[in-house]
Design an enzyme around this catalytic site. Structure first.
Site, PDB file in Angstrom:
ATOM      1  N   GLU A 149       0.815  -1.219   5.657  1.00 58.81           N
ATOM      2  CA  GLU A 149       1.179  -0.417   6.322  1.00 58.81           C
ATOM      3  C   GLU A 149       1.039   0.985   7.224  1.00 58.81           C
ATOM      4  O   GLU A 149       0.845   1.348   8.500  1.00 58.81           O
ATOM      5  CB  GLU A 149       2.230  -1.278   5.693  1.00 58.81           C
TER       6      GLU A 149
ATOM      7  N   ASP B 177       1.087  -1.217  -0.259  1.00 61.49           N
ATOM      8  CA  ASP B 177       0.044  -0.178  -0.243  1.00 61.49           C
ATOM      9  C   ASP B 177       0.853   1.061  -0.001  1.00 61.49           C
ATOM     10  O   ASP B 177       1.985   1.186   0.578  1.00 61.49           O
ATOM     11  CB  ASP B 177      -0.952   0.314   0.611  1.00 61.49           C
TER      12      ASP B 177
END
Length: 407
Positions: free
Chosen positions: A175, A80
């Site tokens: 994350e 991400d």
């Protein structure tokens, strides 16, 4: 290193922005787009036990080719990108043989990366830099880490004469919003220790990070016509401003570095009737971290007493803690990465992370996980860049770690 560059340029063009408001995992469906491509690429490399679970976590294994008892190690990255800046329609550009001058990212919008603002650019004269077009982040955080790990394992797969133990790769979602370790299955991963390949500039090696929390304050005021508001109106926005003024100015990120913690105002929106503000709270010291949480709690309580007809609701949520206490008992894994860099004539930069990684929370869950550089700079914004040569050296460090532990 053509695979490294090809995959990086492919991956950064795929939008994987996380969403902290979402309750799903991954937090955004678009992360599945990259996850499926990564799985296909891992299959083509020839790794084994490749899985993509229902929450978007990818795991795979490079089987041992040695008869020796070599510890199983892992390398971890996240797919991400940060929601703090636009990650849609990324257009990476390579500046070959950089000459050390200001970089015009977008002539039409007059977006320039000035060397006076980013003096670290001077370190990379005559190297090849990958930059943005000034309208998006780049996504080297952490797609560089993904392709660096994959490139290293591809090299090992194609060179079976290089002895190694079992090696695990883990790719996590979310994350950037603090959830990357939430559903990471350490038992399934099966490594004795691991490294997150999620650091910044060449040489970074980190085993300390912030203790982190988020603070959300909802303020309910009272809106009255201003012509008749004396002793009646309670302006929720002004209460929010007053609360912010009670926090120390010198403990804002723009005035801190190294081991100094901070309060960062990340959101302030509202009306006279209803205002919501958000902070992130950070400190390496557990004691100072607790003091910061107590300070914002006491400020909220004070304003509630001062404006008894208003309503202030504070929600404090811890995000992660300093992994130092979990790494120190197994400090040899830091020494291992340091030795790998020194053998490659890379000067290790051992310093605290002014942020966090999946490795911090994984360390507390039982998987010690220091952080190693990717080579990138200025993450989470339009001035993000990464030298190709630093990415190549990250690959070499991964390979050297494997070599040393296999000796």
């Amino acid at each position: 290193m053509s695979f490294l560059l090809e995959k990086f340029l492919e991956y950064v063009k795929i939008d994987t922005t996380a969403d902290s408001k979402s309750k799903t995992c991954p937090s955004t469906d678009i992360q599945w787009d990259l996850a499926k491509i990564i799985v296909k690429d891992l299959e083509e490399i020839g790794l084994m036990d490749i899985t993509l679970d229902e929450n978007g976590y990818i795991m795979a294994t490079l089987k041992s080719n040695s008869k020796k008892d070599i510890p199983t190690i892992g390398f971890i990255a996240h797919m991400d990108t940060a929601p703090s800046f636009n990650g849609t329609n990324v257009k990476p550009r390579i500046i070959e043989n950089y000459n050390g001058t200001d970089i015009v990212l977008n002539k039409e919008l007059n977006i320039v990366m000035h060397t006076k603002d980013f003096p670290e650019l001077k370190k990379y004269i005559n190297q090849d830099l990958i930059v943005t077009d000034g309208t998006t982040l780049l996504g080297a955080d952490n797609k560089a880490g993904i392709v660096e790990i994959m490139t290293a394992l591809k090299y090992l797969k194609e060179n079976p004469q290089i002895e190694h133990g079992e090696i695990k790769i883990g790719i996590t979602p979310d994350e950037e919003i603090g959830r990357g370790a939430n559903l990471f299955n350490i038992e399934k991963f099966g490594a004795e220790f691991a490294y997150t390949i999620d650091g910044g500039e060449l040489g970074e090696l980190e085993f300390e990070n912030f203790n982190a929390a988020s603070a959300n304050i909802v303020i309910k005021g009272r809106d009255i016509h201003p012509g008749a508001s004396k002793n009646k109106m309670i302006n929720a926005m002004l209460l929010g401003m007053e609360l912010n003024s009670m926090l120390p100015v010198n403990e804002r990120p723009e005035y801190t570095d190294e081991y100094e913690g901070f309060f960062l105002l990340t959101n302030f929106k509202g009306t006279i009737e209803l205002t919501e503000i958000d902070y992130i709270i950070r400190d390496h010291s557990k004691e100072k971290f607790l003091e910061k949480k107590e300070l914002i709690s006491n400020a909220t309580k004070y304003l509630q007493k001062k404006y008894c007809d208003a309503e202030l609701v504070l929600t404090l949520t811890d995000s992660y803690y300093n992994m130092k206490e979990m790494i120190e008992p197994v400090y040899h894994i830091v020494d291992l990465a340091k030795k790998a860099m020194l053998e490659l004539e890379i000067e290790p930069i051992i310093k605290p992370i002014r942020g966090g990684t999946d490795g911090a929370r994984l360390s507390f869950k039982g998987l010690p996980c220091p952080n190693v550089f990717t080579g990138g700079h200025n993450f989470h914004g339009k001035f993000e860049f990464i030298p190709i040569q630093s990415m190549e050296k990250s690959v070499k460090v991964i390979l050297k770690i494997v070599e040393i532990i296999s000796r």
